[in-house]
Design a protein around this motif. Sequence first.
Motif, PDB file in Angstrom:
ATOM      1  N   ILE A   1      22.279  -9.382 -34.220  1.00 24.70           N
ATOM      2  CA  ILE A   1      21.406  -9.224 -32.612  1.00 24.70           C
ATOM      3  C   ILE A   1      21.834  -8.201 -31.811  1.00 24.70           C
ATOM      4  CG2 ILE A   1      23.093  -9.499 -31.322  1.00 24.70           C
ATOM      5  CD1 ILE A   1      21.166 -11.826 -30.956  1.00 24.70           C
TER       6      ILE A   1
ATOM      7  N   THR B   1      17.660  -6.957 -29.778  1.00 24.32           N
ATOM      8  CA  THR B   1      17.848  -7.148 -28.319  1.00 24.32           C
ATOM      9  C   THR B   1      17.621  -5.532 -28.276  1.00 24.32           C
ATOM     10  OG1 THR B   1      20.028  -6.228 -28.432  1.00 24.32           O
ATOM     11  CG2 THR B   1      19.494  -8.536 -28.059  1.00 24.32           C
TER      12      THR B   1
ATOM     13  N   ILE C   1      23.981  -6.097 -24.485  1.00 21.58           N
ATOM     14  CA  ILE C   1      23.398  -7.052 -24.483  1.00 21.58           C
ATOM     15  C   ILE C   1      23.524  -8.254 -25.432  1.00 21.58           C
ATOM     16  CG2 ILE C   1      21.394  -8.200 -24.463  1.00 21.58           C
ATOM     17  CD1 ILE C   1      19.810  -6.711 -22.647  1.00 21.58           C
ATOM     18  N   SER C   2      23.675  -6.440 -26.602  1.00 20.90           N
ATOM     19  CA  SER C   2      24.177  -7.246 -27.809  1.00 20.90           C
ATOM     20  C   SER C   2      25.317  -7.487 -27.867  1.00 20.90           C
ATOM     21  CB  SER C   2      23.638  -6.582 -28.629  1.00 20.90           C
ATOM     22  OG  SER C   2      22.837  -6.355 -28.707  1.00 20.90           O
TER      23      SER C   2
ATOM     24  N   ILE D   1      25.767 -10.923 -26.366  1.00 19.80           N
ATOM     25  CA  ILE D   1      26.001 -12.424 -26.938  1.00 19.80           C
ATOM     26  C   ILE D   1      26.745 -12.286 -28.395  1.00 19.80           C
ATOM     27  CG2 ILE D   1      24.081 -13.456 -28.328  1.00 19.80           C
ATOM     28  CD1 ILE D   1      21.514 -11.494 -26.540  1.00 19.80           C
TER      29      ILE D   1
ATOM     30  N   LYS E   1      20.701 -16.115 -32.360  1.00 16.18           N
ATOM     31  CA  LYS E   1      19.209 -16.096 -31.613  1.00 16.18           C
ATOM     32  C   LYS E   1      19.254 -16.829 -31.085  1.00 16.18           C
ATOM     33  CE  LYS E   1      15.118 -15.561 -34.688  1.00 16.18           C
ATOM     34  NZ  LYS E   1      14.421 -15.857 -35.960  1.00 16.18           N
TER      35      LYS E   1
ATOM     36  N   TRP F   1      19.818 -15.441 -27.746  1.00 12.15           N
ATOM     37  CA  TRP F   1      19.284 -14.046 -26.793  1.00 12.15           C
ATOM     38  C   TRP F   1      17.542 -15.091 -26.466  1.00 12.15           C
ATOM     39  CZ3 TRP F   1      18.037 -10.218 -24.946  1.00 12.15           C
ATOM     40  CH2 TRP F   1      16.468  -9.282 -25.118  1.00 12.15           C
ATOM     41  N   TYR F   2      17.081 -15.527 -27.198  1.00  8.39           N
ATOM     42  CA  TYR F   2      15.897 -16.588 -27.145  1.00  8.39           C
ATOM     43  C   TYR F   2      16.401 -17.083 -26.185  1.00  8.39           C
ATOM     44  CZ  TYR F   2      13.684 -15.096 -31.487  1.00  8.39           C
ATOM     45  OH  TYR F   2      12.716 -13.650 -32.222  1.00  8.39           O
TER      46      TYR F   2
ATOM     47  N   GLU G   1      18.379 -16.675 -23.117  1.00  5.94           N
ATOM     48  CA  GLU G   1      17.959 -16.154 -22.334  1.00  5.94           C
ATOM     49  C   GLU G   1      16.888 -15.510 -22.273  1.00  5.94           C
ATOM     50  OE1 GLU G   1      20.420 -14.736 -20.315  1.00  5.94           O
ATOM     51  OE2 GLU G   1      21.372 -16.111 -21.138  1.00  5.94           O
TER      52      GLU G   1
END
Length: 164
Positions: free
Chosen positions: A19, A23, A28-29, A32, A62, A65-66, A68
Amino acid sequence: MQDMDQIYRKYSEVVYKYIFCLTQNEEISEEIVQETFLVAVKNIKQFRGNCKITTWLCQIAKFIWYKEIRKKHKEIPLEQIENTILIENSMEDNVYENEEKMILLKEIQKLDEETKNVMYLRILGNLEYNEIADIMNKTPNWARVTFFRGKEKIKERKQNEKRM
């Protein structure tokens, strides 16, 4: 819950590296990764075992993440967001210290999705081919060949630019 603790200890680093490649942001990683394992705990009964657990966890990460990205930038196409985030985060975090790395990353962005992921995992994530293969649910040889072909496409583009 003991099993999930073991799964977290065993796979959280791989999910984090994956991740982070997307990112380029530690905070953030980490968020997540935490959310990924929360989703995994809630949905562990739905895991059918038809792929490796690392693949399943990375797919969850993933997706988060997408999700967000889409939430924050509904009107901007996803490809443009990925390019913007990669460039902004690299500048903010001083991840890339010279222009050659930026050029390389821009070239990687032009590759197809699978090749791009392999290149990021290998270059930014410092993952071995067998680790990449686990994440992508492919063979280590596939990861090796995909990485090599990605490098060749970038070299070919550079040669074509020099000719013009």
